[in-house]
Design a protein around this motif. Sequence first.
Motif, PDB file in Angstrom:
ATOM      1  N   ALA A  75      15.505  50.901  24.915  1.00 21.44           N
ATOM      2  CA  ALA A  75      16.465  50.434  25.921  1.00 21.44           C
ATOM      3  C   ALA A  75      16.467  51.436  27.073  1.00 21.44           C
ATOM      4  O   ALA A  75      15.429  52.006  27.381  1.00 21.44           O
ATOM      5  CB  ALA A  75      17.845  50.274  25.282  1.00 21.44           C
ATOM      6  N   ASN A  76      17.586  51.691  27.659  1.00 20.06           N
ATOM      7  CA  ASN A  76      17.686  52.605  28.799  1.00 20.06           C
ATOM      8  C   ASN A  76      17.985  54.034  28.370  1.00 20.06           C
ATOM      9  O   ASN A  76      18.625  54.261  27.343  1.00 20.06           O
ATOM     10  CB  ASN A  76      18.801  52.142  29.744  1.00 20.06           C
ATOM     11  N   LEU A  81      17.323  50.007  20.489  1.00 24.17           N
ATOM     12  CA  LEU A  81      17.996  48.917  19.800  1.00 24.17           C
ATOM     13  C   LEU A  81      17.270  48.715  18.473  1.00 24.17           C
ATOM     14  O   LEU A  81      16.042  48.650  18.445  1.00 24.17           O
ATOM     15  CB  LEU A  81      17.925  47.620  20.602  1.00 24.17           C
ATOM     16  N   LEU A  82      18.028  48.634  17.403  1.00 25.28           N
ATOM     17  CA  LEU A  82      17.458  48.411  16.073  1.00 25.28           C
ATOM     18  C   LEU A  82      17.918  47.047  15.585  1.00 25.28           C
ATOM     19  O   LEU A  82      19.114  46.777  15.523  1.00 25.28           O
ATOM     20  CB  LEU A  82      17.918  49.500  15.098  1.00 25.28           C
ATOM     21  N   VAL A  99      21.277  54.054  20.276  1.00 24.43           N
ATOM     22  CA  VAL A  99      20.967  55.176  19.390  1.00 24.43           C
ATOM     23  C   VAL A  99      19.621  55.772  19.784  1.00 24.43           C
ATOM     24  O   VAL A  99      18.813  55.120  20.438  1.00 24.43           O
ATOM     25  CB  VAL A  99      20.944  54.737  17.908  1.00 24.43           C
ATOM     26  N   THR A 100      19.390  56.999  19.371  1.00 23.00           N
ATOM     27  CA  THR A 100      18.087  57.603  19.606  1.00 23.00           C
ATOM     28  C   THR A 100      17.094  56.973  18.634  1.00 23.00           C
ATOM     29  O   THR A 100      17.490  56.353  17.626  1.00 23.00           O
ATOM     30  CB  THR A 100      18.113  59.124  19.371  1.00 23.00           C
ATOM     31  N   LEU A 101      15.819  57.166  18.888  1.00 22.96           N
ATOM     32  CA  LEU A 101      14.809  56.652  17.977  1.00 22.96           C
ATOM     33  C   LEU A 101      14.985  57.272  16.599  1.00 22.96           C
ATOM     34  O   LEU A 101      14.895  56.582  15.581  1.00 22.96           O
ATOM     35  CB  LEU A 101      13.398  56.912  18.519  1.00 22.96           C
TER      36      LEU A 101
END
Length: 118
Positions: A75-76, A81-82, A99-101
């Motif tokens: 995303a930004n 997005l999960l 969230v972070t990766l």
Amino acid sequence: MNAAAFDEEVAPARNRVVELDGARIRRAIRSRKRYRYVQPRVQREGLGWLVISPNCSRNVDPDGGEIPVAWLLPANLGCWLLHKRDHEQGCWVLKSAGVTLMQALQELCEDPLREFWP
């Protein structure tokens, strides 16, 4: 420098970052809690990454074939997005946003409620 020349220089760098994300995802899912004996695949899906795994429990595919289990989408501002797969409805359901990766991968790999690895 004109815009076309700039795009030609930036594109290879962007591709390397995208491939690095794929490598990070592949490495992280090796440490998952569920079905550690199967070999999931990670492949590009749109702008993100699809995790596909053999369905050893046969809850979704009675033949134990491969099923999509997660879709990670950038995303930004470095957020992700999960999505989890709703196999009954045949659609993706947003599980986590912003969230972070690494946070997304932790959620995917731990999966205490068996939402990703049915």
